[in-house]
Design an enzyme around this catalytic site. Structure first.
Site, PDB file in Angstrom:
ATOM      1  N   ARG A   1      -5.339  -2.557   7.860  1.00 31.42           N
ATOM      2  CA  ARG A   1      -6.654  -3.044   8.259  1.00 31.42           C
ATOM      3  C   ARG A   1      -6.522  -3.775   9.585  1.00 31.42           C
ATOM      4  NH1 ARG A   1      -8.258  -7.003   5.944  1.00 31.42           N
ATOM      5  NH2 ARG A   1      -6.510  -7.462   4.583  1.00 31.42           N
TER       6      ARG A   1
ATOM      7  N   TYR B   1      -7.244   4.811   8.484  1.00 30.68           N
ATOM      8  CA  TYR B   1      -6.453   4.152   7.448  1.00 30.68           C
ATOM      9  C   TYR B   1      -7.293   3.479   6.369  1.00 30.68           C
ATOM     10  CZ  TYR B   1      -2.399   2.230   5.273  1.00 30.68           C
ATOM     11  OH  TYR B   1      -1.412   1.958   4.362  1.00 30.68           O
TER      12      TYR B   1
ATOM     13  N   GLY C   1      -8.276   0.721   4.210  1.00 29.65           N
ATOM     14  CA  GLY C   1      -9.322  -0.296   4.240  1.00 29.65           C
ATOM     15  C   GLY C   1     -10.297  -0.152   5.400  1.00 29.65           C
TER      16      GLY C   1
ATOM     17  N   LYS D   1     -13.221  -2.251   0.837  1.00 34.62           N
ATOM     18  CA  LYS D   1     -13.371  -3.581   1.428  1.00 34.62           C
ATOM     19  C   LYS D   1     -14.730  -3.737   2.121  1.00 34.62           C
ATOM     20  CE  LYS D   1      -9.101  -4.640   0.261  1.00 34.62           C
ATOM     21  NZ  LYS D   1      -8.882  -5.532  -0.906  1.00 34.62           N
TER      22      LYS D   1
ATOM     23  N   SER E   1      -2.957 -11.368  -0.181  1.00 31.42           N
ATOM     24  CA  SER E   1      -2.052 -10.220  -0.145  1.00 31.42           C
ATOM     25  C   SER E   1      -0.601 -10.684  -0.302  1.00 31.42           C
ATOM     26  CB  SER E   1      -2.229  -9.443   1.156  1.00 31.42           C
ATOM     27  OG  SER E   1      -1.984 -10.289   2.239  1.00 31.42           O
TER      28      SER E   1
ATOM     29  N   CYS F   1       1.091 -11.238  -3.033  1.00 39.85           N
ATOM     30  CA  CYS F   1       1.358 -12.156  -4.143  1.00 39.85           C
ATOM     31  C   CYS F   1       1.571 -11.416  -5.455  1.00 39.85           C
ATOM     32  CB  CYS F   1       0.216 -13.151  -4.303  1.00 39.85           C
ATOM     33  SG  CYS F   1       0.138 -14.368  -2.982  1.00 39.85           S
ATOM     34  N   GLY F   2       1.538 -10.088  -5.439  1.00 47.32           N
ATOM     35  CA  GLY F   2       1.799  -9.320  -6.656  1.00 47.32           C
ATOM     36  C   GLY F   2       0.578  -9.155  -7.546  1.00 47.32           C
TER      37      GLY F   2
ATOM     38  N   ASN G   1       0.752  -6.028  -9.653  1.00 43.68           N
ATOM     39  CA  ASN G   1       1.735  -6.217 -10.726  1.00 43.68           C
ATOM     40  C   ASN G   1       1.139  -7.017 -11.884  1.00 43.68           C
ATOM     41  OD1 ASN G   1       3.450  -4.927  -8.974  1.00 43.68           O
ATOM     42  ND2 ASN G   1       4.579  -6.766  -8.376  1.00 43.68           N
TER      43      ASN G   1
ATOM     44  N   ARG H   1       1.205   3.116   0.963  1.00 44.05           N
ATOM     45  CA  ARG H   1       0.304   3.039  -0.198  1.00 44.05           C
ATOM     46  C   ARG H   1       0.367   4.261  -1.092  1.00 44.05           C
ATOM     47  NH1 ARG H   1      -3.120  -1.779  -0.324  1.00 44.05           N
ATOM     48  NH2 ARG H   1      -2.471  -2.849   1.581  1.00 44.05           N
TER      49      ARG H   1
ATOM     50  N   GLY I   1       6.631 -10.108 -16.245  1.00 47.23           N
ATOM     51  CA  GLY I   1       6.172 -10.119 -17.638  1.00 47.23           C
ATOM     52  C   GLY I   1       6.154 -11.503 -18.267  1.00 47.23           C
ATOM     53  N   GLU I   2       7.002 -12.403 -17.725  1.00 53.52           N
ATOM     54  CA  GLU I   2       7.061 -13.762 -18.277  1.00 53.52           C
ATOM     55  C   GLU I   2       5.804 -14.560 -17.929  1.00 53.52           C
ATOM     56  OE1 GLU I   2       9.210 -14.215 -20.385  1.00 53.52           O
ATOM     57  OE2 GLU I   2      11.014 -13.059 -19.866  1.00 53.52           O
TER      58      GLU I   2
HETATM   59  O1  TSX Z   1       4.458  -9.519  -8.476  1.00 57.34           O
HETATM   60  C1  TSX Z   1       5.166 -10.493  -8.645  1.00 57.34           C
HETATM   61  N1  TSX Z   1       4.851 -11.368  -9.676  1.00 57.34           N
HETATM   62  C2  TSX Z   1       3.647 -11.133 -10.520  1.00 57.34           C
HETATM   63  C3  TSX Z   1       3.941 -10.210 -11.596  1.00 57.34           C
HETATM   64  C4  TSX Z   1       3.159  -9.990 -12.627  1.00 57.34           C
HETATM   65  N2  TSX Z   1       6.237 -10.739  -7.813  1.00 57.34           N
HETATM   66  C5  TSX Z   1       6.532  -9.824  -6.699  1.00 57.34           C
HETATM   67  C6  TSX Z   1       5.789 -10.275  -5.467  1.00 57.34           C
HETATM   68  C7  TSX Z   1       5.826  -9.272  -4.376  1.00 57.34           C
HETATM   69  C8  TSX Z   1       4.505  -8.627  -4.138  1.00 57.34           C
HETATM   70  C9  TSX Z   1       7.024 -11.819  -8.037  1.00 57.34           C
HETATM   71  N3  TSX Z   1       8.093 -12.269  -7.365  1.00 57.34           N
HETATM   72  C10 TSX Z   1       6.749 -12.691  -9.082  1.00 57.34           C
HETATM   73  C11 TSX Z   1       5.644 -12.459  -9.937  1.00 57.34           C
HETATM   74  O2  TSX Z   1       5.394 -13.207 -10.885  1.00 57.34           O
HETATM   75  N4  TSX Z   1       7.670 -13.693  -9.033  1.00 57.34           N
HETATM   76  C12 TSX Z   1       8.479 -13.416  -7.988  1.00 57.34           C
HETATM   77  C13 TSX Z   1       9.632 -14.232  -7.548  1.00 57.34           C
HETATM   78  C14 TSX Z   1      10.866 -13.805  -8.304  1.00 57.34           C
HETATM   79  C15 TSX Z   1      11.614 -12.749  -7.842  1.00 57.34           C
HETATM   80  C16 TSX Z   1      12.743 -12.362  -8.555  1.00 57.34           C
HETATM   81  C17 TSX Z   1      13.113 -13.038  -9.716  1.00 57.34           C
HETATM   82  C18 TSX Z   1      12.345 -14.083 -10.166  1.00 57.34           C
HETATM   83  C19 TSX Z   1      11.220 -14.464  -9.465  1.00 57.34           C
HETATM   84  N5  TSX Z   1      14.255 -12.732 -10.471  1.00 57.34           N
HETATM   85  C20 TSX Z   1      15.168 -11.743 -10.296  1.00 57.34           C
HETATM   86  O3  TSX Z   1      15.059 -11.009  -9.347  1.00 57.34           O
HETATM   87  C21 TSX Z   1      16.235 -11.630 -11.303  1.00 57.34           C
HETATM   88 MN    MN Z   2      -7.078  -6.347  -1.860  1.00 60.42          MN
END
Ligand code: TSX
Ligand code: MN
Length: 594
Positions: A76, A215, A217, A224, A266, A268-269, A272, A380, A507-508
């Site tokens: 973008r 591209y 966006g 967007k 952006s 921050c996952g 995920n 992407r 997952g935690e």
């Molecule tokens: O997406 C992430 N999340 C949310 C998941 C549901 N990431 C990746 C960010 C890049 C876009 C994360 N990175 C998260 C997170 O909760 N936490 C971290 C930081 C992190 C990275 C690696 C480990 C622990 C924390 N541990 C090992 O690599 C073993």
């Molecule tokens: Mn977005």
């Protein structure tokens, strides 16, 4: 003019027919294709693109293609994005503004004859579930076949969108790559016009014009441009919210299901989290959306959300079976990969979880040098949401899903605890307005610099951000406090003195969601601190983790006083548009920190 079907057979919508005819005269395409949205249609367009060398079919992923963009057209372009409200003040201090008639004049010259030698495609698309009163229809006119095949995955498009539209008004979006072809001139694989790029929004007239970029966006105008910038302006007028949020459904071991919406800047996952596999036994997450939520107060007074999109346009690098197994399974077929690396009928990227294969083609389309990134950091995948193994069928519910909690999260290596619950709706709005995140290598500019990104809407708010804060405050007045979702700030990214992440994340994070879930059914306690409510140690399930509670939740008053000063200074830019309710929250925080 050559049409695939006669215009009058395709639609009887008078305003739509008129706009298409005017646009043909203005842009002077060689052919017109009115989209119906069938699989046969996109398969045929994709086949033409393969023929032209634009797409490469992937033998190892059925129905999937690889392509790469021009090296100057990879993201973008915020510096070329404009909000063209009549008054500059209505665009606010965080947007680029151009006077509407001046911008219209400029656009007129840009679009004149810009589609010569190309096909003009008309894409009717519906943002939101078909048949939903919350959905809105847009029409994108584009000269990019790449846009057509992506819109087919990202939206409900074609015939079904026209049926939903009936004779109602629609949001027009005109897009061109900005490279007319002279008679007999050979096309480029990724035509674009970076020097003349402009993405213009008219929030009062509710129209979009995008020139010079092919591209994501910039070119897929439903996302967007419409679902955030224009929709945020519509939402303010009509009393709802258009937000940069994922939506997930969470079911506890007893089978109770609640929905959570979450805004993250952006890198921050967010995708995920949208597809999280909870580490806690018996807990199940389902995905409603990974990027945008349209929310309104329902008849019962609760906040309901729909995902206006029908697909994921996700960042590839860093996506692996470890970080996001559900995304990996989603993209096994029927996907478009843009700017990833290519090898032997498959794609590859940094952080995919395997060593780079030999004979790798980088995102530039040339043999990889083994040094620079093989996949562009902003490469992407485009894929229909329905392919996600944990796709929530409730995503199709025309009424939307009831939201029990709203999360605001950033990447903060200190100051912000793992989770904080807002003390009230207005305090929650304050948390959203205060959102900031440290920049990563994926974003351009300095690494590790704190960037304010209120509500993760900085690049996406279609009007004055101060008025947007006020709109959020106002929404809180339209229903009773007990019906509103509680609001949280989360931070997965705290680091220890050695610079190591304290929280295992991924997952935690379900452990945090569990506390939030139980708060929503009034089954979990909270401890009040100066900055908000936090889970007491016994209320946060840390079973089987090494992490220690204190390092996750310590509140350093001196750091917080600095944070407060920085926020004070930041909020000044909104001047008289900054709502008094938030000024009050700032004052209360200051008092609590004394
Ligand atoms: O997406 C992430 N999340 C949310 C998941 C549901 N990431 C990746 C960010 C890049 C876009 C994360 N990175 C998260 C997170 O909760 N936490 C971290 C930081 C992190 C990275 C690696 C480990 C622990 C924390 N541990 C090992 O690599 C073993
Ligand atoms: Mn977005």
């Amino acid at each position: 003019m050559q049409f695939n079907v006669p215009l009058s057979e395709w639609t009887t919508h008078a305003a739509l027919s008129k706009w298409i005819e005017e646009t043909i005269l203005q842009c002077q395409p060689a052919r017109v294709h009115l989209c119906v949205g069938s699989n046969e249609e996109v398969d045929q367009i994709a086949a033409q693109m393969v023929e032209a060398g634009i797409l490469v079919p992937l033998a190892k992923r059925p129905g999937s293609y690889w392509c790469h963009s021009h090296p100057d057209d990879v993201a973008r372009v915020e510096e070329s994005t404009f909000i063209c409200s009549e008054k500059k003040e209505d665009a606010g201090p965080t947007n680029n503004w151009k006077e509407p008639s001046e911008m219209k004049q400029h656009l007129k010259s840009l679009f004149a004859g810009c589609m010569q030698g190309r096909t003009l495609y008309v894409i009717p698309y519906c943002m939101g579930p078909l048949g939903s009163p919350l959905s809105r229809v847009g029409i994108e006119i584009t000269d990019s076949p790449y846009v057509v095949i992506n819109m087919h995955k990202m939206t409900r498009m074609g015939r079904q969108a026209l049926d939903q539209l009936k004779n109602d008004p629609f949001i027009p979006g005109l897009h061109s790559v900005g490279v007319p072809l002279k008679e007999g001139q050979q096309d480029e694989p990724w035509p674009c016009n970076p020097k003349q790029r402009v993405i213009a929004h008219f929030p009062e007239e509710k129209s979009i014009f995008s020139f010079g970029s092919g591209y994501g966006g910039n070119a897929l105008l439903g996302k967007k441009c419409f679902a955030l910038r224009i929709a945020s302006a519509m939402a303010r007028e009509q009393g709802w919210l258009a937000e940069h949020m994922l939506i997930l459904g969470l079911t506890n071991p007893e089978g109770v299901k609640k929905y959570i919406a979450a805004a993250f800047p952006s890198a921050c996952g967010k995708t995920n989290l949208a597809m999280i596999m909870p580490s806690l036994p018996g807990w199940k997450a389902e995905c409603v959306g990974d990027d945008i939520a349209w929310m309104h107060i329902g008849k019962d007074g609760r906040l309901y959300a729909i995902n206006p999109e029908a697909g994921f346009f996700g960042v590839a690098p860093g996506t692996s079976m470890k970080t996001n197994p559900m995304a990996m399974r989603t993209i096994e077929k029927n996907s478009i990969f843009t700017n990833t690396a290519l090898s032997d009928g498959d794609v590859w990227w940094e952080g995919i979880g395997s060593e780079p294969p030999e004979a790798l083609t980088s995102w530039l389309g040339t043999p990889w040098d083994g040094k620079s990134p093989a996949a562009h950091p902003n490469s992407r995948f485009t894929v229909p949401m329905t392919q996600c193994p944990i796709y929530d069928p409730a995503a199709e519910d025309p009424e939307g899903v009831p939201i029990s909690a709203i999360l605001f999260g950033g990447r903060r290596h200190n100051v912000m605890p793992l989770v904080t619950e807002a003390l009230s709706w207005n305090h929650g709005v304050f948390l959203g307005a205060s959102l900031s995140s440290e920049t990563t290598a994926a974003a351009k500019g300095e690494i590790g610099k704190l960037r304010h990104d209120p509500f993760a809407m900085l690049p996406f708010c279609g009007y004055n951000m101060g008025d947007y804060f006020a709109h959020w405050i106002d929404i809180g007045k339209h229903t009773s406090a007990s019906k509103l979702p509680r609001i949280y700030s989360v931070n997965w990214y705290r680091k220890d003195a050695e610079g190591k992440y304290i929280w295992p994340g991924f997952g935690e994070n379900a452990r945090v969601l569990k506390w939030i879930f139980e708060r929503a059914s009034d089954k979990a306690p909270a401890t009040t601190t100066p900055i908000g409510q936090i889970p007491p140690q016994e209320a946060l399930d840390l079973s089987g983790l090494q992490t220690d509670y204190d390092s996750l939740f310590s509140i350093d008053k001196d750091n917080w006083k600095k944070e407060l000063q920085d926020l004070k200074e930041y909020f000044q830019r909104f001047g008289t548009h900054f709502p008094k309710e938030l000024a009050r929250e700032l004052h209360h925080l200051e008092e609590r920190l004394k």
